[in-house]
Structures are given as structure tokens and as C-alpha cells.
Design an enzyme around this catalytic site. Structure first.
Site, PDB file in Angstrom:
ATOM      1  CB  SER A 186      10.763  21.791   4.491  1.00  0.00           C
ATOM      2  OG  SER A 186      12.157  21.937   4.519  1.00  0.00           O
ATOM      3  CG  HIS A 214       6.936  23.527   3.813  1.00  0.00           C
ATOM      4  ND1 HIS A 214       6.145  22.444   3.429  1.00  0.00           N
ATOM      5  CD2 HIS A 214       8.072  23.692   3.461  1.00  0.00           C
ATOM      6  CE1 HIS A 214       7.294  21.865   2.458  1.00  0.00           C
ATOM      7  NE2 HIS A 214       8.438  22.552   2.420  1.00  0.00           N
ATOM      8  CE  LYS A 244       7.420  23.800  -0.707  1.00  0.00           C
ATOM      9  NZ  LYS A 244       8.425  24.726  -0.362  1.00  0.00           N
TER      10      LYS A 244
HETATM   11  C1  PLP Z   1       9.881  25.111  -1.065  1.00  0.00           C
HETATM   12  C2  PLP Z   1      10.356  26.320  -0.611  1.00  0.00           C
HETATM   13  C3  PLP Z   1      10.763  27.645  -1.482  1.00  0.00           C
HETATM   14  C4  PLP Z   1      10.678  27.388  -2.647  1.00  0.00           C
HETATM   15  O1  PLP Z   1       9.365  27.741  -3.308  1.00  0.00           O
HETATM   16  P1  PLP Z   1       8.968  27.366  -5.004  1.00  0.00           P
HETATM   17  O2  PLP Z   1       7.715  28.184  -5.076  1.00  0.00           O
HETATM   18  O3  PLP Z   1       9.179  25.885  -5.094  1.00  0.00           O
HETATM   19  O4  PLP Z   1      10.295  27.971  -5.717  1.00  0.00           O
HETATM   20  C5  PLP Z   1      11.184  28.705  -0.712  1.00  0.00           C
HETATM   21  N1  PLP Z   1      11.291  28.618   0.374  1.00  0.00           N
HETATM   22  C6  PLP Z   1      10.878  27.891   1.535  1.00  0.00           C
HETATM   23  C7  PLP Z   1      11.057  27.947   2.939  1.00  0.00           C
HETATM   24  C8  PLP Z   1      10.579  26.332   0.700  1.00  0.00           C
HETATM   25  O5  PLP Z   1       9.964  25.545   1.557  1.00  0.00           O
END
Ligand code: PLP
Length: 396
Positions: A186, A214, A244
């Protein structure tokens, strides 16, 4: 009377953070988290959300959520294993399995929860986990929770992974060994080297676990990083988030039927925490239907991402090695990075600065998250602001 020890702990640590300028102040939005947002009464072009496809404010999702509230109310009423499984939970899980090209899927309350749930359901103190050093915090915490031996490998360094997989295997100390990675990282927007990871996993019989938070909705025409590489039948665990690109909230694990059956009886957030609400579920189902029916939003996302990247590069900014829409603008010095982000904000662009310890020292960056919902006019305006702020500070 409450604890004095706690008071002194809090005072000391809060003051320390504030003194070092590391205390994060949160700006509440006075609008939806769309391509433009309102903060303190001021409109800003939003380059900080994970709402990649603009679905968080999509009318079709809003309608589906309203209808589900009318039919089922606002809460699931119990944990999934008592009587909190609604028929639409199962519909969502079937859709997710289709979307990911797997036999089955299980939904959780968040992506973070997936990693709390899934790793410790299969790994224990007799096992080892090979973990990329840049993995997300929730992967790190999930690994710790399992009590397995955690062996970090250098970021996307396949020689290091192979060496450590070989050592762990030959030591004879471990029952099972897992390799775990983000699909897309990310902070830099680079993609995990899944074909090599699968090759190494096959050589040493490693369990493969990819958290594609992502990548889903972004790579593989929307289906994610695993599909992007054509490896849908070679990865044991595919984790995704519904918060996301999908635009709502929640998370899921997709994989073979027996794995999902096991998670339904052994993963603690599934057994002991109430699941997604009817509105969340219905909006997620609609979102996945939209993604499976058409690649239009995905194409628009890439078009906008390439437009923004080209523009920033032409202005003379260092945008790193991103292979995805995540577009870092690397400034380097931490203080300068924060000042740059502040000036962008004053001129009308919301793009967060990310500095040590989230990224290595001296690689401070402003991270841009373009979406399918941005118009060319918005991106042009943002680029104009980047040019002005960059020249003001002598960065370009
Ligand atoms: C954003 C993210 C999460 C968390 O996801 P949420 O649904 O916001 O709890 C978990 N793992 C990775 C790799 C992320 O980028």
C-alpha cells in the site's frame, strides 16, 4: 478513583508524541468520501481515499442498502453461528467465491478481522510463517496471534524467501510452514511476485496466503492480483476487503470448500462477533455484481491513474516504482513532506503525507489515490496545485 499509573502513562506518552510533532490530528469530513470532500467548510480534491471505483457513494449501492434495511432491519442480531446468518450473508459469500474463482468464501466484519481470524485458525506454535517485511499491520498482528514462529523475509526478495523456506523446512522444527504477503503493497503500489512465490511454495509445500486488500477491484480486471497472474487454483488463502474498491465495509477469505468449512467452525471473529449488517451485505452484493458485469469502472480507474502519474512525472516529481493506481510522490525529508502536504491542502488538494515509521527514514512521500470517480478537470486542477506548491518549495 481511577488509576494514577494509567494517568501518568497517558500524559507522558501523549506529551511525548505532541512534542515530536507525531500526534495525528484527525480531520472529520463534512461530506461523502467522494472525489471531492469538504473539511472545515472547505472543498478539496480528494486523493487520499481507498474508494478506488467510487462505489462508496454509488446510487445503486445506496438503493440496495435502503431496501435491505426495510426488509431485514439494521442489525444481524447474533453471531453467525447462533442465528445471525441471514440468507443474504450466504448470497454474498457465493458471489465472492464466483468473483474470486474459488470453491467457497466466508465473510467477516473487516479485512483486519480476516487476518485475526484466518491465520490463527490454521497455524499454531508448532508452525512457522514466512512473512514479507512490508506486510500490513493486520497480517503482523494475525501472525502473532497464532503463536507460530514468524520469519521475516526481505521485501519481495525471492532469493531470501527461498533461502529461509529451505532453512525452515530442513530444520525439521515445524509442522506446517506458510508464506504470507500483501497482493499489492500500500505504500509503494508494487505487486507481490506471486508466480515466484507459488514456485517456491510448491518446492517446499508451503501454505500460500495473499491479502489482496489493494488488488481487488484494481488488478485482474477487478478480480485481483491472484487472477492477474492466473493463479486462482494455486493460492490457498485469498483475503480481500469489502471496504476499499468494493466501497462498503467488511472482509472475506476465499479458497477451497474444506478451508472455508474449517474457518466457519474455528475462526474466532466468526464465532464470537456479530457479522455484517443487512445494509452492508446488500451494498456489497450489488458492488460485486457491478464489478462482475462490467470492467468500465476498472478501466476508468486505470485511465485516471495513468493520467495523474504522467502529469506528476512531467512536472518533475519522483513517483517511485508503483505498478498500480497508488501513486506516491516522494519528497524524502520528513519535515518537507509534511509541509508540502500542508501547502497542497491550503491550495485545495487533500493528499496525506506518509513518513517514518510508516515508511523508511528519508523516503517521506505524499500518497495519491486516484479513483474512477475523478474527472479529468479535477485531476488537471490537482496537477496545477502540485506544480504551484512544488515550485514554491523548490521541489521541482
Ligand atoms: C486496508 C487493509 C486491511 C484492512 O482492511 P479493512 O477492511 O479496512 O479492515 C487489511 N490488509 C491489508 C493488506 C490492507 O491494505
Amino acid at each position: 478513583m481511577t488509576s494514577k499509573k494509567l494517568d501518568s502513562f497517558l500524559d507522558e506518552n501523549l506529551n511525548d508524541l505532541k512534542g515530536r510533532g507525531l500526534y495525528n490530528v484527525i480531520d472529520p469530513l463534512e461530506s461523502p468520501n467522494g472525489p471531492k470532500i469538504k473539511i472545515n467548510g472547505k472543498e478539496l480534491i480528494n486523493l487520499s481515499s481507498n474508494n478506488y471505483l467510487g462505489l462508496a457513494t454509488d446510487e445503486r449501492l445506496k438503493k440496495a442498502a435502503r431496501e435491505a434495511v426495510e426488509k431485514y432491519g439494521v442489525g444481524a442480531g447474533a453471531v453467525r453461528t447462533i442465528n445471525g446468518t441471514l440468507d443474504i450473508h450466504l448470497e454474498l459469500e457465493e458471489k465472492l467465491a464466483q468473483f474470486k474463482y474459488t470453491e467457497a468464501a466466508i465473510a467477516y466484519q473487516s479485512g483486519f478481522n480476516c487476518n485475526m481470524a484466518a491465520i490463527s485458525a490454521v497455524m499454531d506454535k508448532n508452525d512457522a510463517i514466512l512473512s514479507d517485511e512490508l506486510n500490513h499491520a493486520s497480517i503482523i498482528d494475525g501472525c502473532r496471534l497464532s503463536k507460530a514462529k514468524i520469519i521475516r523475509f526481505n521485501h519481495s526478495d525471492m532469493d531470501d524467501l527461498r533461502t529461509k523456506a529451505k532453512e525452515a523446512t530442513e530444520s525439521g522444527l515445524y509442522n506446517k510452514i506458510m508464506v504470507i504477503t500483501d497482493g499489492v503493497f500500500s505504500m509503494d503500489g508494487d505487486i507481490a511476485k506471486l508466480p515466484e512465490i507459488v514456485e517456491i511454495a510448491e518446492e517446499f509445500d508451503l501454505i500460500t496466503y495473499v491479502d489482496d486488500a489493494h488488488g481487488s477491484g484494481v488488478l485482474g480486471k477487478g478480480a485481483g492480483t491472484v487472477k492477474h497472474f492466473g493463479l486462482s487454483d494455486k493460492i490457498d488463502f485469498q483475503i480481500g476487503t469489502l471496504s476499499k474498491a468494493i466501497g462498503v465495509v467488511g472482509g472475506y477469505v476465499a479458497g477451497k470448500q474444506s478451508l472455508i468449512d474449517w474457518l466457519k467452525v474455528r475462526s474466532r471473529p466468526f464465532l464470537f462477533s456479530t457479522s455484517l449488517t443487512p445494509a452492508d451485505i446488500a451494498a456489497c452484493i450489488k458492488s460485486i455484481e457491478i464489478l462482475m458485469e462490467s470492467t468500465e469502472l476498472n478501466e476508468k480507474l486505470w485511465e485516471n491513474a495513468n493520467y495523474l502519474k504522467d502529469g506528476l512525472k512531467k512536472l518533475g516529481f519522483d513517483i517511485g516504482e508503483s505498478e498500480t493506481p497508488i501513486t506516491p510522490c516522494i519528497i524524502g525529508d520528513e519535515v518537507k513532506t509534511q509541509e508540502f502536504s500542508k501547502r497542497l491542502n491550503e491550495k485545495g488538494v487533500y493528499a496525506k503525507s506518509i513518513v517514518f515509521p510508516t515508511v523508511p527514514r528519508g523516503t517521506g512521500r505524499v500518497r495519491n489515490m486516484p479513483s474512477a470517480a475523478h474527472t479529468t478537470e479535477m485531476l488537471d486542477e490537482a496537477l496545477g496545485i502540485y506544480e504551484k506548491a512544488g515550485k514554491e518549495m523548490g521541489l521541482i
